[in-house]
Design an enzyme around this catalytic site. Structure first.
Site, mmCIF file in Angstrom:
data_model
loop_
_atom_site.group_PDB
_atom_site.id
_atom_site.type_symbol
_atom_site.label_atom_id
_atom_site.label_comp_id
_atom_site.label_asym_id
_atom_site.label_seq_id
_atom_site.Cartn_x
_atom_site.Cartn_y
_atom_site.Cartn_z
ATOM 1 C CB CYS A 119 -0.913 0.444 1.155
ATOM 2 S SG CYS A 119 -2.420 1.429 1.908
ATOM 3 C CB CYS A 122 -0.335 2.294 5.605
ATOM 4 S SG CYS A 122 -0.685 0.759 4.790
ATOM 5 C CB CYS A 167 -5.089 -0.783 2.346
ATOM 6 S SG CYS A 167 -3.338 -1.071 3.544
ATOM 7 C CB CYS A 170 -4.375 2.654 5.852
ATOM 8 S SG CYS A 170 -4.036 2.558 4.203
ATOM 9 C CB CYS A 192 -9.465 -3.583 -11.960
ATOM 10 S SG CYS A 192 -9.589 -2.185 -13.467
#
Length: 211
Positions: A119, A122, A167, A170, A192
């Protein structure tokens, strides 16, 4: 009559949808400011958004409401705190659920043999390089994620039902997942994902993520 190439067709749809979405956000902010300035006894009614093109907006944005409150995510930050560590485009996509233009992302045609996609907000590991496949859709595609790394929410934009992916660490917006499209993958799913939502790390980090 000759039809334009598919990438050109998709880019055109994206551009139109971005214009309508940006216009909607602008008038929504203006409405909120006027509402705050008006006397409480005589509030002014203001339209919160300009008319948009529903079909285009539903393709390239998300209005999914987070059934899981943001406070439930391990990483908790205010918008001001996120803006201090993310660039403008990262904030627009990860925190405001935007979408990058198709065929432009850094990881669209990125196909390493090993490594981990984290991510961008984070640094939580999300996808392994071995999860990625060539879909031709214009955005990075993965047939699976690292267990527990991604959460799913129902997105009912303009009467269309899609599955938004975020995610799990976060709550950052990643994109959408689609199933049953017939790709020759183990799950028949396509995550996607926006390249802007990701950061690629080399093989050493992949080993660390698995430990």
């Amino acid at each position: 009559m000759r039809f334009p190439p598919f990438p050109t067709f998709v880019r055109t749809f994206y551009t139109l949808s971005s214009i309508t979405t940006a216009t909607s956000h602008f008038f929504a902010r203006s409405s909120a400011q006027l509402h705050a300035l008006a006397p409480s006894s005589n509030r002014v009614t203001v339209l919160r958004s300009m008319p948009t093109i529903p079909f285009l907006g539903s393709l390239f944005s998300s209005s999914a409401s987070n059934s899981k409150d943001m406070a439930d995510y391990p990483v908790k930050k205010s918008d001001d705190e996120w803006q201090a560590i993310l660039n403008k485009e990262q904030f627009r996509i990860l925190r405001e659920k935007g979408t990058e233009a198709p065929y432009t992302g850094a990881y669209d045609k990125h196909h390493p043999s090993s490594g981990v996609y984290e991510c961008a907000a984070c640094n939580a590991p999300l996808y392994k390089a071995t999860h990625k496949f060539k879909s031709g859709c214009g955005w990075p595609a993965y047939f699976d994620s690292i267990p527990g790394a991604v959460v799913r929410h129902t997105d009912k934009t303009f009467g269309m039902q899609r599955t938004e992916i975020l995610c799990a660490n976060c709550g950052g917006h990643l994109g959408h997942v689609f199933k049953g499209e017939g790709y020759p993958t183990p799950t028949d799913e396509r995550h996607c994902v926006n390249s802007v939502s990701l950061r690629f790390m080399e093989k050493e980090e992949e080993k660390a993520a698995e430990e």
